[in-house]
Write a protein that holds these residues in place. Structure first.
Motif, PDB file in Angstrom:
ATOM      1  N   ILE A 289      61.640  28.759  40.652  1.00 45.92           N
ATOM      2  CA  ILE A 289      60.597  29.539  40.372  1.00 45.92           C
ATOM      3  C   ILE A 289      58.972  28.664  40.592  1.00 45.92           C
ATOM      4  O   ILE A 289      59.090  27.423  40.227  1.00 45.92           O
ATOM      5  N   CYS A 290      58.250  29.591  40.600  1.00 45.94           N
ATOM      6  CA  CYS A 290      56.741  29.104  40.333  1.00 45.94           C
ATOM      7  C   CYS A 290      56.094  29.949  39.424  1.00 45.94           C
ATOM      8  O   CYS A 290      56.021  31.240  39.706  1.00 45.94           O
ATOM      9  N   THR A 291      55.330  29.576  38.346  1.00 51.14           N
ATOM     10  CA  THR A 291      54.631  30.281  37.481  1.00 51.14           C
ATOM     11  C   THR A 291      53.268  29.823  37.667  1.00 51.14           C
ATOM     12  O   THR A 291      52.708  28.767  37.971  1.00 51.14           O
ATOM     13  N   TYR A 292      52.260  31.094  37.617  1.00 50.89           N
ATOM     14  CA  TYR A 292      50.908  30.676  37.917  1.00 50.89           C
ATOM     15  C   TYR A 292      50.138  31.560  36.942  1.00 50.89           C
ATOM     16  O   TYR A 292      50.586  32.810  36.394  1.00 50.89           O
ATOM     17  N   LEU A 293      48.644  31.088  36.792  1.00 48.98           N
ATOM     18  CA  LEU A 293      47.778  32.009  35.924  1.00 48.98           C
ATOM     19  C   LEU A 293      46.587  31.697  36.449  1.00 48.98           C
ATOM     20  O   LEU A 293      46.350  30.509  36.830  1.00 48.98           O
ATOM     21  N   LEU A 294      45.602  32.677  36.269  1.00 47.29           N
ATOM     22  CA  LEU A 294      44.120  32.513  36.524  1.00 47.29           C
ATOM     23  C   LEU A 294      43.428  32.419  35.240  1.00 47.29           C
ATOM     24  O   LEU A 294      43.558  33.436  34.166  1.00 47.29           O
ATOM     25  N   LEU A 295      42.767  31.184  34.810  1.00 48.87           N
ATOM     26  CA  LEU A 295      42.207  30.953  33.543  1.00 48.87           C
ATOM     27  C   LEU A 295      40.776  31.183  33.921  1.00 48.87           C
ATOM     28  O   LEU A 295      40.075  30.840  34.839  1.00 48.87           O
ATOM     29  N   GLU A 296      40.136  31.505  32.703  1.00 52.03           N
ATOM     30  CA  GLU A 296      38.736  31.569  32.677  1.00 52.03           C
ATOM     31  C   GLU A 296      38.037  30.846  31.593  1.00 52.03           C
ATOM     32  O   GLU A 296      38.723  30.915  30.359  1.00 52.03           O
ATOM     33  N   ASN A 297      37.196  30.056  31.934  1.00 45.08           N
ATOM     34  CA  ASN A 297      36.509  29.149  30.605  1.00 45.08           C
ATOM     35  C   ASN A 297      35.794  30.151  29.911  1.00 45.08           C
ATOM     36  O   ASN A 297      34.939  30.940  30.461  1.00 45.08           O
ATOM     37  N   LYS A 298      35.750  29.922  28.451  1.00 41.90           N
ATOM     38  CA  LYS A 298      35.264  31.205  27.680  1.00 41.90           C
ATOM     39  C   LYS A 298      33.638  30.787  27.545  1.00 41.90           C
ATOM     40  O   LYS A 298      33.220  31.957  27.145  1.00 41.90           O
ATOM     41  N   GLN A 299      33.437  29.577  27.624  1.00 42.04           N
ATOM     42  CA  GLN A 299      31.945  29.187  27.439  1.00 42.04           C
ATOM     43  C   GLN A 299      30.990  29.463  28.885  1.00 42.04           C
ATOM     44  O   GLN A 299      30.080  30.190  28.844  1.00 42.04           O
ATOM     45  N   SER A 300      31.806  28.812  29.976  1.00 41.25           N
ATOM     46  CA  SER A 300      31.003  29.053  31.284  1.00 41.25           C
ATOM     47  C   SER A 300      31.193  30.179  32.035  1.00 41.25           C
ATOM     48  O   SER A 300      30.641  30.501  33.009  1.00 41.25           O
ATOM     49  N   GLY A 301      32.525  30.906  31.812  1.00 38.97           N
ATOM     50  CA  GLY A 301      32.941  31.857  32.803  1.00 38.97           C
ATOM     51  C   GLY A 301      33.349  31.580  33.848  1.00 38.97           C
ATOM     52  O   GLY A 301      34.205  32.354  34.939  1.00 38.97           O
ATOM     53  N   GLU A 302      33.698  30.273  34.323  1.00 37.64           N
ATOM     54  CA  GLU A 302      34.525  29.718  35.492  1.00 37.64           C
ATOM     55  C   GLU A 302      35.709  30.090  35.389  1.00 37.64           C
ATOM     56  O   GLU A 302      36.469  30.062  34.400  1.00 37.64           O
ATOM     57  N   ARG A 303      36.345  30.168  36.654  1.00 40.60           N
ATOM     58  CA  ARG A 303      37.794  30.604  36.970  1.00 40.60           C
ATOM     59  C   ARG A 303      38.400  29.656  37.613  1.00 40.60           C
ATOM     60  O   ARG A 303      37.925  28.979  38.698  1.00 40.60           O
TER      61      ARG A 303
ATOM     62  N   GLU B 228      40.588  31.671  28.401  1.00 38.98           N
ATOM     63  CA  GLU B 228      41.508  33.166  28.290  1.00 38.98           C
ATOM     64  C   GLU B 228      42.385  33.421  29.697  1.00 38.98           C
ATOM     65  O   GLU B 228      41.724  33.063  30.810  1.00 38.98           O
ATOM     66  N   VAL B 229      43.131  34.018  29.634  1.00 36.77           N
ATOM     67  CA  VAL B 229      44.293  34.158  30.692  1.00 36.77           C
ATOM     68  C   VAL B 229      43.576  35.404  31.306  1.00 36.77           C
ATOM     69  O   VAL B 229      43.673  36.367  30.770  1.00 36.77           O
ATOM     70  N   VAL B 230      43.406  35.720  32.528  1.00 37.46           N
ATOM     71  CA  VAL B 230      43.042  36.596  33.085  1.00 37.46           C
ATOM     72  C   VAL B 230      44.095  37.497  33.908  1.00 37.46           C
ATOM     73  O   VAL B 230      44.317  38.550  33.607  1.00 37.46           O
ATOM     74  N   LYS B 231      44.883  36.339  34.375  1.00 39.24           N
ATOM     75  CA  LYS B 231      46.323  37.066  34.900  1.00 39.24           C
ATOM     76  C   LYS B 231      47.402  36.112  34.977  1.00 39.24           C
ATOM     77  O   LYS B 231      47.016  34.934  35.084  1.00 39.24           O
ATOM     78  N   GLN B 232      48.717  36.492  35.029  1.00 41.61           N
ATOM     79  CA  GLN B 232      49.745  35.569  35.221  1.00 41.61           C
ATOM     80  C   GLN B 232      50.871  36.129  35.933  1.00 41.61           C
ATOM     81  O   GLN B 232      50.925  37.444  35.878  1.00 41.61           O
ATOM     82  N   ALA B 233      51.848  35.339  36.428  1.00 45.00           N
ATOM     83  CA  ALA B 233      53.008  35.960  36.977  1.00 45.00           C
ATOM     84  C   ALA B 233      53.999  34.847  37.365  1.00 45.00           C
ATOM     85  O   ALA B 233      53.436  33.483  37.281  1.00 45.00           O
ATOM     86  N   THR B 234      55.208  35.009  37.699  1.00 49.62           N
ATOM     87  CA  THR B 234      56.144  34.129  38.183  1.00 49.62           C
ATOM     88  C   THR B 234      56.736  34.719  39.520  1.00 49.62           C
ATOM     89  O   THR B 234      57.146  35.869  39.353  1.00 49.62           O
ATOM     90  N   PHE B 235      56.889  33.897  40.299  1.00 51.73           N
ATOM     91  CA  PHE B 235      57.733  34.155  41.318  1.00 51.73           C
ATOM     92  C   PHE B 235      58.835  33.309  41.861  1.00 51.73           C
ATOM     93  O   PHE B 235      58.756  32.086  41.406  1.00 51.73           O
ATOM     94  N   TRP B 236      59.916  33.712  42.449  1.00 49.50           N
ATOM     95  CA  TRP B 236      61.173  32.765  42.736  1.00 49.50           C
ATOM     96  C   TRP B 236      60.902  32.238  44.034  1.00 49.50           C
ATOM     97  O   TRP B 236      60.322  32.699  44.985  1.00 49.50           O
TER      98      TRP B 236
END
Length: 280
Positions: free
Chosen positions: A137-151, A110-118
């Motif tokens: 640019i650089c695009t980034y996102l914070l992912l959370e494992n739906k089963q373990s909760g690890e990010r 699951e995506v927790v947050k996302q953004a792009t910067f130049w």
């Protein structure tokens, strides 16, 4: 009886710990080559199904693309139904220009947050940085494992092909953004086409502040030396300009592979994808 229960509980905890420790995740970084009708037999329409086939074969949990235009990204999104993506076009922050898209398996994350910067002195707005030739640019996102909760974080980028100062400052800017947006110190993966070979100053800088996965893999490496093939399908690939890094001390690399698969003696892109299997 109490002693038996104690040893049983200890064995269960040890088994759980080993299972958790052995969980690995697969990442790919892949420059798609933008949709250029002038590429003739190597044009996007002639190779897009092969790109999908390669991704399907290696089944990355997360993969980042560079150079893909909106039509290419939406094609991958529709063809690879197990994935979704985040990303924007670099020319307007919407759909215009090349993306640094990040695809992820929707059943797993699951995506927790996302953004792009130049990559510039004004990273929050569409801009060309320093001595660069183009917007980057650089695009980034914070992912959370739906089963373990690890990010964990994934940063995906494409450095300028001209500006030497831009590439050095882009390296420093991205690391500062990793630090800024990650006070929790979650594991972080940085991937992309950096348009630089390993001995250059920006790559040396990134290798000091992050762990370069090829170095961590040791003997668990395969594939050719380089990643940029320039559609020269029968020549050795020697220039390595595509990379995957992970945050210092945050991972073990089980496998590093530069994928040189060909379909009918042709590469699916003018870059070879980099594949890593990592325990974060």
């Amino acid at each position: 009886m109490l002693m038996k229960n104690y040893f049983f509980l200890l064995l269960v905890l040890l088994a759980f710990g080993c299972t958790k420790q052995e969980q690995s995740q697969k990442f790919i970084t892949y420059n798609l080559r933008y949709n250029n009708p002038g590429d003739g037999v190597d044009r996007w329409d002639a190779r897009k199904a092969n790109v999908v086939g390669l991704i399907t074969k290696y089944q990355p949990d997360v993969f980042g693309t560079q150079e893909g235009l909106n039509g290419q990204i939406t094609y991958l999104d529709s063809a690879l139904t197990d994935y979704s993506y985040v990303g924007v076009g670099r020319d307007d922050g919407k759909q215009k220009g090349e993306y640094c898209a990040v695809f992820y398996k929707t059943a797993k994350y699951e995506v927790v947050k996302q953004a792009t910067f130049w990559l510039s002195e004004t990273p929050e707005e569409v801009s060309v940085g320093w001595d660069a030739a183009l917007e980057r640019i650089c695009t980034y996102l914070l992912l959370e494992n739906k089963q373990s909760g690890e990010r964990f974080y994934v940063f995906n980028t494409h450095f300028d092909h001209i500006g030497e100062l831009a590439r050095l400052n882009s390296s420093k800017l991205i690391y500062s953004k990793i630090t800024e947006h990650n006070p929790e110190k979650y594991p972080c993966v940085l991937m992309g086409d950096l348009n630089l070979t390993p001995e250059t100053a920006p790559i040396q800088y990134l290798s000091e502040v992050l762990d370069e996965t090829k170095s961590l893999a040791g003997e668990n490496c395969s594939g050719p030396q380089g990643t940029f093939n320039a559609f020269k399908h029968s020549e050795p690939v020697t220039d390595r300009i595509d990379y995957i890094f992970i945050s210092k001390g945050d991972g073990v690399v089980n496998q590093f592979k530069i994928i040189d698969d060909q379909i009918e003696e042709r590469y699916p892109s003018d870059h070879l994808p980099v594949f890593v299997e990592v325990v974060l």
